[in-house]
Design a protein around this motif. Structure first.
Motif, mmCIF file in Angstrom:
data_model
loop_
_atom_site.group_PDB
_atom_site.id
_atom_site.type_symbol
_atom_site.label_atom_id
_atom_site.label_comp_id
_atom_site.label_asym_id
_atom_site.label_seq_id
_atom_site.Cartn_x
_atom_site.Cartn_y
_atom_site.Cartn_z
ATOM 1 N N GLN A 62 16.167 -17.680 8.201
ATOM 2 C CA GLN A 62 15.816 -17.402 9.596
ATOM 3 C C GLN A 62 16.964 -16.701 10.323
ATOM 4 O O GLN A 62 16.740 -15.767 11.093
ATOM 5 N N GLY A 63 18.193 -17.138 10.059
ATOM 6 C CA GLY A 63 19.355 -16.510 10.683
ATOM 7 C C GLY A 63 19.519 -15.061 10.246
ATOM 8 O O GLY A 63 19.755 -14.171 11.064
ATOM 9 N N LYS A 64 19.363 -14.811 8.954
ATOM 10 C CA LYS A 64 19.484 -13.443 8.435
ATOM 11 C C LYS A 64 18.369 -12.559 8.972
ATOM 12 O O LYS A 64 18.577 -11.376 9.260
ATOM 13 N N HIS A 65 17.166 -13.123 9.096
ATOM 14 C CA HIS A 65 16.037 -12.357 9.640
ATOM 15 C C HIS A 65 16.311 -11.981 11.096
ATOM 16 O O HIS A 65 16.036 -10.851 11.516
ATOM 17 N N GLU A 66 16.845 -12.910 11.848
ATOM 18 C CA GLU A 66 17.127 -12.636 13.266
ATOM 19 C C GLU A 66 18.164 -11.520 13.407
ATOM 20 O O GLU A 66 18.033 -10.649 14.267
ATOM 21 N N VAL A 67 19.187 -11.530 12.571
ATOM 22 C CA VAL A 67 20.206 -10.471 12.602
ATOM 23 C C VAL A 67 19.572 -9.124 12.257
ATOM 24 O O VAL A 67 19.808 -8.119 12.924
ATOM 25 N N ALA A 68 18.729 -9.094 11.215
ATOM 26 C CA ALA A 68 18.062 -7.853 10.818
ATOM 27 C C ALA A 68 17.139 -7.357 11.932
ATOM 28 O O ALA A 68 17.060 -6.157 12.203
ATOM 29 N N LYS A 69 16.476 -8.278 12.600
ATOM 30 C CA LYS A 69 15.578 -7.922 13.710
ATOM 31 C C LYS A 69 16.368 -7.315 14.863
ATOM 32 O O LYS A 69 15.943 -6.330 15.477
ATOM 33 N N GLN A 92 0.811 -1.215 0.000
ATOM 34 C CA GLN A 92 0.000 0.000 0.000
ATOM 35 C C GLN A 92 0.846 1.267 0.000
ATOM 36 O O GLN A 92 0.301 2.355 -0.072
ATOM 37 N N PHE A 93 2.164 1.131 0.084
ATOM 38 C CA PHE A 93 3.010 2.309 0.221
ATOM 39 C C PHE A 93 4.392 2.052 -0.352
ATOM 40 O O PHE A 93 4.776 0.911 -0.607
ATOM 41 N N GLU A 94 5.136 3.142 -0.512
ATOM 42 C CA GLU A 94 6.567 3.043 -0.789
ATOM 43 C C GLU A 94 7.267 3.993 0.181
ATOM 44 O O GLU A 94 6.739 5.055 0.513
ATOM 45 N N ALA A 95 8.403 3.578 0.656
ATOM 46 C CA ALA A 95 9.162 4.387 1.614
ATOM 47 C C ALA A 95 9.896 5.500 0.879
ATOM 48 O O ALA A 95 10.524 5.261 -0.144
ATOM 49 N N ILE A 96 9.798 6.711 1.408
ATOM 50 C CA ILE A 96 10.531 7.847 0.866
ATOM 51 C C ILE A 96 11.774 8.097 1.707
ATOM 52 O O ILE A 96 12.868 8.239 1.180
ATOM 53 N N LYS A 97 11.588 8.125 3.017
ATOM 54 C CA LYS A 97 12.712 8.339 3.928
ATOM 55 C C LYS A 97 12.528 7.413 5.127
ATOM 56 O O LYS A 97 11.580 7.555 5.888
ATOM 57 N N ALA A 98 13.442 6.443 5.233
ATOM 58 C CA ALA A 98 13.376 5.465 6.321
ATOM 59 C C ALA A 98 14.783 4.957 6.607
ATOM 60 O O ALA A 98 15.612 4.879 5.703
ATOM 61 N N PRO A 99 15.053 4.580 7.863
ATOM 62 C CA PRO A 99 16.379 4.046 8.197
ATOM 63 C C PRO A 99 16.656 2.726 7.478
ATOM 64 O O PRO A 99 15.747 1.926 7.244
ATOM 65 N N ARG A 100 17.900 2.532 7.139
ATOM 66 C CA ARG A 100 18.336 1.306 6.454
ATOM 67 C C ARG A 100 17.970 0.061 7.262
ATOM 68 O O ARG A 100 17.562 -0.960 6.708
ATOM 69 N N GLN A 101 18.083 0.127 8.595
ATOM 70 C CA GLN A 101 17.795 -1.027 9.442
ATOM 71 C C GLN A 101 16.330 -1.466 9.317
ATOM 72 O O GLN A 101 16.025 -2.654 9.350
ATOM 73 N N LEU A 102 15.428 -0.502 9.179
ATOM 74 C CA LEU A 102 14.013 -0.831 9.027
ATOM 75 C C LEU A 102 13.764 -1.502 7.688
ATOM 76 O O LEU A 102 13.084 -2.530 7.618
ATOM 77 N N LEU A 103 14.311 -0.941 6.631
ATOM 78 C CA LEU A 103 14.115 -1.518 5.302
ATOM 79 C C LEU A 103 14.701 -2.919 5.219
ATOM 80 O O LEU A 103 14.114 -3.821 4.619
ATOM 81 N N GLU A 104 15.854 -3.122 5.852
ATOM 82 C CA GLU A 104 16.485 -4.447 5.894
ATOM 83 C C GLU A 104 15.603 -5.434 6.660
ATOM 84 O O GLU A 104 15.414 -6.575 6.237
#
Length: 115
Positions: free
Chosen positions: A95-102, A52-64
């Motif tokens: 799952q490992g990559k998701h946990e690191v991003a989280k 429903q949206f596209e990010a214009i300005k957001a931290p890299r950690q959130l997008l990851e």
């Protein structure tokens, strides 16, 4: 809550029984610690869903974090369909990559003092 800037792509309804909705456009939004996205309009809170949206300005950690969350969902679905050794290995890796991003996203909240 973490503040970001987004562009909604479609009208967003808060309640399917009412006619109040957000028009497509740019908005300041808030992200919860769990990654949920909300916009506060004159009629209340609108939950914004993927697609429903596209990010214009957001931290890299959130997008990851969001990217790895979608990859995890895809890997889980593929494993449920096939149940092979290969899909199990892929799921474990994702799952490992998701946990690191989280964890990185959680550190952003702690660093900013947002919890």
């Amino acid at each position: 809550m973490l503040k970001i800037r987004i562009r909604t792509l479609i009208p967003i309804r808060r309640d399917s029984k009412k006619n109040n909705y957000l028009k497509p456009g740019e908005y300041d939004a808030e992200v919860t610690e769990g990654g949920g996205l909300y916009i506060y309009g004159k009629f209340g809170e609108y939950e914004i869903l993927p697609g429903q949206f596209e990010a214009i300005k957001a931290p890299r950690q959130l997008l990851e974090y969001w990217r790895h969350t979608f990859r995890l969902i895809d890997a889980q679905a593929k494993y449920c369909q096939e149940k092979t050794y290969v899909t199990a290995c892929i799921l474990q890796s994702v799952q490992g990559k998701h946990e690191v991003a989280k964890q990185r996203f959680g550190k952003l909240f702690a660093k900013e003092g947002l919890n």
